[in-house]
Scaffold this motif. Structure first.
Motif, PDB file in Angstrom:
ATOM      1  N   ILE A   1      55.512 -11.643  44.843  1.00  0.00           N
ATOM      2  CA  ILE A   1      55.813 -12.987  45.311  1.00  0.00           C
ATOM      3  C   ILE A   1      56.816 -12.811  46.079  1.00  0.00           C
ATOM      4  O   ILE A   1      58.096 -12.385  45.757  1.00  0.00           O
ATOM      5  CB  ILE A   1      56.282 -13.398  43.516  1.00  0.00           C
ATOM      6  CG1 ILE A   1      55.036 -13.455  42.710  1.00  0.00           C
ATOM      7  CG2 ILE A   1      56.581 -14.833  44.165  1.00  0.00           C
ATOM      8  CD1 ILE A   1      55.389 -14.056  41.233  1.00  0.00           C
TER       9      ILE A   1
ATOM     10  N   TRP B   1      53.309 -19.964  49.559  1.00  0.00           N
ATOM     11  CA  TRP B   1      54.350 -19.544  48.741  1.00  0.00           C
ATOM     12  C   TRP B   1      55.507 -20.520  48.641  1.00  0.00           C
ATOM     13  O   TRP B   1      56.428 -20.661  47.595  1.00  0.00           O
ATOM     14  CB  TRP B   1      54.784 -18.176  48.905  1.00  0.00           C
ATOM     15  CG  TRP B   1      53.910 -17.268  48.557  1.00  0.00           C
ATOM     16  CD1 TRP B   1      53.195 -16.390  49.078  1.00  0.00           C
ATOM     17  CD2 TRP B   1      53.665 -16.821  47.238  1.00  0.00           C
ATOM     18  NE1 TRP B   1      52.393 -15.695  48.172  1.00  0.00           N
ATOM     19  CE2 TRP B   1      52.672 -15.716  47.217  1.00  0.00           C
ATOM     20  CE3 TRP B   1      54.101 -17.156  45.943  1.00  0.00           C
ATOM     21  CZ2 TRP B   1      52.276 -15.330  45.858  1.00  0.00           C
ATOM     22  CZ3 TRP B   1      53.474 -16.727  44.682  1.00  0.00           C
ATOM     23  CH2 TRP B   1      52.619 -15.805  44.706  1.00  0.00           C
TER      24      TRP B   1
ATOM     25  N   LEU C   1      52.748 -21.000  40.168  1.00  0.00           N
ATOM     26  CA  LEU C   1      51.429 -19.879  40.798  1.00  0.00           C
ATOM     27  C   LEU C   1      50.299 -20.679  41.250  1.00  0.00           C
ATOM     28  O   LEU C   1      49.564 -20.558  42.235  1.00  0.00           O
ATOM     29  CB  LEU C   1      51.170 -18.705  39.835  1.00  0.00           C
ATOM     30  CG  LEU C   1      52.646 -17.869  39.627  1.00  0.00           C
ATOM     31  CD1 LEU C   1      52.267 -16.670  38.713  1.00  0.00           C
ATOM     32  CD2 LEU C   1      52.849 -17.022  41.293  1.00  0.00           C
TER      33      LEU C   1
END
Length: 409
Positions: A267, A299, A335
């Motif tokens: 991540i 992201w 997410l």
């Protein structure tokens, strides 16, 4: 998390993993009293095999003095000291024995112990050696259990078994009484009876990991690795943050020559909050510069979504909780927002490896299971008990399909 009674039951780990081979190696060394180290190893191995831990204690003390760099000697000295604490009525002495036991495990680890449970044992014993909680609120049942543990530590297994089963009659919900009965039968080689009593413990509380893990030992001894695997999996999904349950799964993997791993997912963003709750979002430069074609640019949505949760969504979702925490719902939402943004951009030709793995987990309904088992902090872990009760099957699927296969395909 590790149960608070573990310092009472820790000597049983010697029953489960004690290895006679190293203690039986011939050596020409002698103690100051003229006893051979080889003889001390032989005696201590025999006593521990009989569960006579308190009788083994002075021999293990001599052995650890004679071989101060012997990690295994200090490891089993720790077990014997816990057993002595279980047999001691004086509160101050009990504490001193537990402190010494913790120090023995620490010394064993420092000397390079490879025992899977050494870290868990260190963690399980309070630095001040304080007493664990009582076994039962039923005074008579608790007294029987305390007496039984002392008998067990002295190798008087038949007497201990009678006490365990009498205690269970007085308190039918006494998990340890059923669990320890299974241990006695397992030690005596009566595996069918051991299984019966382990299953009684599981029925009392199917969310505790210990009985699953203990019941795997007879299966391992019989070479039933597939059945043992299933028990270790149940242990792990019940208490994934316990080093004992992780050690059990590791023990099976070593025997089965299997590789354990979570999916390798990166991540590339970090979110922190200042004292006022304002978010600071750090996104790796590579995601912004080269992420147009593989979705890495998405992201940015992870940090924004988490910021929204910190600002007001947590309070709306969990009105009964007065203080913000990072929750399973927040992490999964963040997410999924990344996957949604990446999937909606026509310039994305193929997802980055991390995003592709996250998408696969999400499509399979295993995203929350992955987060709980692989990426949980204290806040996310708080949601594990409720998720276990509602979605035990998904936790099991995740471990079987991903962890046991080296991270999945």
């Amino acid at each position: 998390m590790i149960g608070s009674n573990v310092v009472k039951i820790a000597p049983r780990f010697a029953l489960l993993c004690f290895c006679l081979s190293n203690f039986g190696q011939t050596t020409a060394a002698y103690t100051q009293a003229g006893e051979s180290v080889d003889e001390l190893k032989r005696k201590s191995a025999e006593l521990v095999k009989r569960q006579a831990y308190t009788e083994a204690l002075p021999i293990l003390e001599k052995l650890s003095t004679a071989e101060p760099n012997n990690a295994e000697a200090h490891f089993y000295l720790g077990f014997a000291l816990i057993a002595q604490a279980n047999s001691t009525k004086d509160a101050a002495l009990r504490k001193s024995y537990r402190i010494r036991a913790r120090n023995a495990f620490i010394k064993s680890k420092a000397l390079g112990s490879t025992e899977p449970v050494v870290d868990a044992l260190i963690q399980s014993i309070p630095p001040d050696g304080s007493d664990p909680r009582e076994f039962s609120q039923n005074g008579d049942a608790n007294k029987l259990m305390v007496e039984a543990e002392a008998l067990f530590s002295q190798g008087k297994l038949g007497d201990a078994l009678r006490n365990y089963q009498r205690a269970l009659q007085l308190d039918p919900k006494l998990y340890e009484a059923a669990l320890f009965s299974g241990d006695v039968y397992s030690h005596n080689g009566d595996f069918p009876q051991a299984e019966t009593w382990y299953q009684k413990a599981i029925a009392i509380d199917p969310t505790r990991e210990i009985a699953y893990r203990y019941s795997a030992t007879p299966l391992m001894k019989q070479g039933k690795l597939d059945q043992a695997r299933d028990r270790y999996v149940e242990s792990f999904i019940c208490e994934p943050y316990s080093r004992f349950s992780a050690a059990g799964l590791t023990q099976w993997a070593k025997a089965a020559n299997a590789k354990l791993a979570h999916p390798a997912i990166d991540i590339p963003t970090n979110v922190t909050f200042d004292e006022k709750g304002n978010a600071k979002i750090d996104l790796a430069g590579s995601a912004l510069l080269t992420g147009k074609e593989d979705g890495s640019f998405a992201w940015i949505s992870y940090g924004l979504t988490r910021s929204n949760w910190r600002r007001d969504k947590f309070a709306k979702t969990f009105p009964e909780e007065k203080t913000y925490r990072r929750s399973l719902a927040e992490e999964a939402d963040a997410l999924r927002s990344v996957l949604t943004l990446a999937g909606s951009d026509k310039n994305v030709k193929s997802l980055s490896p991390s995003l592709a793995k996250l998408k696969k987990l999400n499509d399979e309904g295993l995203l929350e299971a992955y987060l709980l088992m692989a990426r949980a902090d204290e806040g996310i872990a708080a949601d594990h008990p409720s998720y276990l009760k509602q979605h035990r099957d998904k936790l099991r699927r995740y471990v079987v399909e991903y962890v046991l296969t080296g991270g999945g395909q």
